[in-house]
Design a protein around this motif. Structure first.
Motif: not given
Length: 768
Positions: A311-328
């Protein structure tokens, strides 16, 4: 009963002997006895989320690259949750040589070689549940499926249906509850990953903390919390527990949280709090709520990955920073120069926890609707079992309203949380606990355990029915821990059925050791292994108690392993008796399970029937109370004359036998003669059934001679044999000398109906 068995025999699976579980080495995975080289082979690896299916697949690929599994020249590995996201169409060539790996040159020649040599190709689809939509699985519709364009689902469907690359090997990984068998017509081999043993858990923990100053303290700390240590049977949970333990020890802590909910709340707290400021606190709260919504939304669709459009850049940064999400990265398609990216939850447990957090925090989910998300609803409601840990986390969160960190995640006041808590309490009070099926009961016990609420724990303990059956239900170490914890609280006595539950030895030992477990049934091999372990550790008190509690009656042998285990039990008898006598000082002792076995059913089928029965006959004398021996099976054991002869030789030892059912066993006159000679030695026999064999007049004559000497006999069934009017007359004449017999059932298609009717008029005990 006999006619029903005869009618239904064609419905039986004949290969029961092939369904025995055995440990498997990695190099045995692709060994399929009797497999046809020209047909596609399908191997399914099952395991709960986090059990290490993906790690196994990666290790297979690594071993292949190092020269193992040399039967394959090509290995292609696909992560299903990732390849199903781009809604594009591919040809088989695209899938193999564009999507997976792009050769620098010679793509056309390589692809032709693959098509001409499918037996040298291994295709791995990891996470099959991420590919199908649980509603329908499309059939491959392309006219030339190896060249035409299809969706990823259609391509896999074509591979399974053998329309594409017939002769290759398919390796699919999936969760046990996923309906993989609905989409795969034939599975050549099924492998299940069962997780770490207690020794492997300790080894993993020791290796995780190896070299750290608090290495010894870590193992002690985790083992002290039995519930968390039981969850360490799952590799991914073991990693989480170790990670949290490391955080706690670094901060000088002396204890770990006692439930999964508090573990993951602490885990999230330790990630966020050290880097959080007053400014970011509100933003983090909003981001967590958004991730919770995404976790639940994807979970309802049985997904854990998505395109990277958060939904937003802040949510994406939060999710990746704290490793709730991983990119592929999505592999590039030949038509597109741009590289596309997706994101996936770093772990299935994280997705479950965030999903439960969403149900707690979302304004649109009202108090009364919360209970429908638990996994023990009425039969009419469909449970949300893909995110199978959500109900446990939800129940735990409902009882954490006093936790400062949890309160900081929500704008809601304590009254609102208390209201939801009361809704759960009311729901549990109204639940018919004694009517729940074993799976639902276990889920309830987990949820109640997560609350750590004394009232609820006691409430459930008092309402458990005394006979608890987990027959055929997989019991994991955490299942055993919560069951043990609840049973321990109850004042009732319980009888447990733990057969075919794959319970580990420590779990069996813990449950059997409970004073209020009065009796238990378990797989023979598990019980024998437990007794040997107790004998080696000289725990004679528990050894004595477990032999007293073990129940064998009635016993049904379905495989050769059942017969071997029964034989091992009898073989152990002398050793066990000596151990128990030494411990108790008792001069005469018998294992109650052996002494009290009254009914034994034999159903090995035609392949192993005779071999298994000859082995069984050798130990029949060990069961002094045996009253009922039943060899009538849907799949027809076919012990024949050899089996009948072997059985007749041990008749004098079967002094308690009252019912002998030898129906449908291909016994002829030869076997009938051997039986007839020895039958009078069965002094307690009341019912003898020889239904649907191949006995003719000579066999009937020998049986007729034996009847007067069989003074205890009340019922004889010889119908559906090949007896004619001659044999029928001989049996009728003998019946006149046998006032003790109440019923002779002898309808045979070879006896004229008029003759049977006449004989029945002569003696009303004859039944047609």
């Amino acid at each position: 009963k006999n006619s029903v068995k005869a009618m239904e025999k064609e419905l039986v699976t004949w290969s029961l002997q092939g369904k025995e579980k055995a440990a498997l080495e990695r190099n045995q995975i692709f060994q399929i006895p009797g497999g046809k080289d020209l047909e596609t082979k399908v191997i399914v690896v099952l395991g709960k989320a986090g059990m290490g299916k993906s790690i196994l697949v990666q290790k297979i690929c690594q071993d292949w690259s190092n020269g193992e599994f040399s039967q394959f020249e090509f290995v292609f590995w696909f992560d299903c949750k990732q390849i199903s996201l781009p809604e594009k169409q591919y040809s088989l060539k695209d899938l193999l040589l564009e999507f997976f790996v792009k050769p620098q040159e010679g793509s056309k020649e390589i692809f032709q070689y693959i098509l001409q040599n499918p037996a040298k190709v291994l295709l791995v689809f990891d996470g099959f549940e991420g590919l199908h939509d649980h509603e329908n699985f499309p059939r491959c519709s392309a006219s030339q499926p190896e060249k035409g364009l299809c969706s990823i689902k259609e391509l896999l469907s074509g591979l399974i249906q053998k329309k594409i690359l017939n002769g290759c090997t398919l390796l699919l990984t999936a969760r046990p509850k996923d309906r993989v068998y609905q989409y795969v017509s034939k599975v050549d081999k099924t492998i299940e990953i069962v997780g770490f043993s207690p020794q492997q858990r300790e080894l993993y923990i020791a290796k995780y903390f190896d070299g750290l100053p608090y290495c010894d303290n870590a193992l002690t700390l985790i083992k002290e919390c039995g519930y968390l240590f039981s969850h360490c049977y799952s590799p991914v949970m073991c990693r989480f527990v170790c990670c949290l333990c490391e955080m706690v020890l670094e901060m000088g802590g002396k204890s770990l949280p006692s439930t999964l909910t508090t573990v993951f709340l602490k885990f999230v707290q330790q990630k966020i709090i050290p880097m959080q400021t007053d400014v970011t606190a509100m933003q983090n709260q909003d981001s967590l709520a958004t991730l919770g919504h995404i976790a639940w939304y994807l979970g309802e669709k049985h997904q854990s990955a998505m395109k990277s459009d958060l939904p937003s850049k802040e949510v994406k940064e939060f999710a990746l920073k704290y490793e709730f999400f991983l990119p592929f990265a999505f592999p590039r398609h030949s038509d597109s120069g741009e590289e596309q990216f997706g994101i996936t939850f770093s772990d299935f447990v994280i997705q479950n926890f965030l999903g439960a957090l969403h149900l707690m925090l979302a304004e649109e989910i009202k108090d009364k609707s919360l209970t429908k998300y638990l996994s023990f609803p009425s039969k009419k409601k469909k449970p949300y079992n893909w995110l199978d840990l959500v109900p446990r986390f939800l129940a735990g969160l409902l009882f954490l309203q006093d936790d400062p960190f949890f309160c900081s995640l929500s704008n809601k006041d304590v009254k609102q949380s208390t209201k939801k808590q009361k809704t759960l309490l009311k729901y549990i009070r109204r639940l018919q606990i004694n009517e729940l099926c074993p799976e639902r009961l276990l889920e309830l016990l987990h949820c109640i355990y997560e609350t750590q609420n004394n009232y609820l724990l006691q409430h459930v303990a008092l309402r458990l029915k005394p006979d608890l059956s987990f027959l055929g239900v997989l019991l994991t170490p955490p299942d055993v821990h919560v069951l043990h914890s609840i049973l321990e609280r109850s004042r009732k006595e319980f009888s447990l059925d733990l057969r075919n539950s794959s319970i580990d030895m420590q779990g069996l030992k813990d449950l059997v050791g409970l004073k209020n477990v009065a009796s238990f049934r378990a797989s023979l091999s598990d019980t024998i292994r437990l007794w040997k372990s107790l004998e080696q550790s000289k725990d004679y008190e528990l050894l004595t108690a477990s032999t007293e509690k073990f129940v064998l009656d009635p016993f049904k042998a379905k495989t050769m392993k059942d017969i071997t285990d029964l034989s091992d039990l009898v073989e152990m008898r002398e050793k066990m008796i000596n151990c128990v006598q030494d411990a108790s000082g008792c001069s005469s002792y018998e294992i109650p399970a052996i002494k009290n076995l009254r009914k034994l059913e034999f159903a090995l089928g035609p392949v192993c029937g005779l071999r298994g029965f000859l082995k069984l006959v050798e130990i029949l004398a060990a069961f002094p109370s045996l009253q009922h021996l039943d060899l009538d099976a849907l799949s027809e054991n076919g012990i024949g004359d050899e089996g009948a002869k072997s059985l007749s030789e041990v008749f004098p030892t079967l002094t308690s036998l009252e019912t002998l059912n030898l129906s449908q066993n291909k016994i002829t006159d030869v076997g009938a003669e051997k039986l007839a000679t020895a039958l009078p030695s069965l002094s307690s026999l009341k019912t003898l059934s020889l239904y649907n064999n191949n006995i003719c007049d000579f066999g009937a004559e020998n049986l007729a001679k034996a009847l007067p000497a069989m003074e205890s006999l009340r019922v004889l069934d010889v119908q559906y044999n090949k007896i004619t009017a001659v044999g029928a007359l001989q049996l009728t004449d003998s019946l006149r000398k046998c006032p003790h017999i109440k019923n002779l059932v002898m309808w045979n298609p070879t006896i004229p109906y008029g003759v049977l009717e006449h004989l029945q008029q002569l003696d009303s005990r004859i039944s047609v």
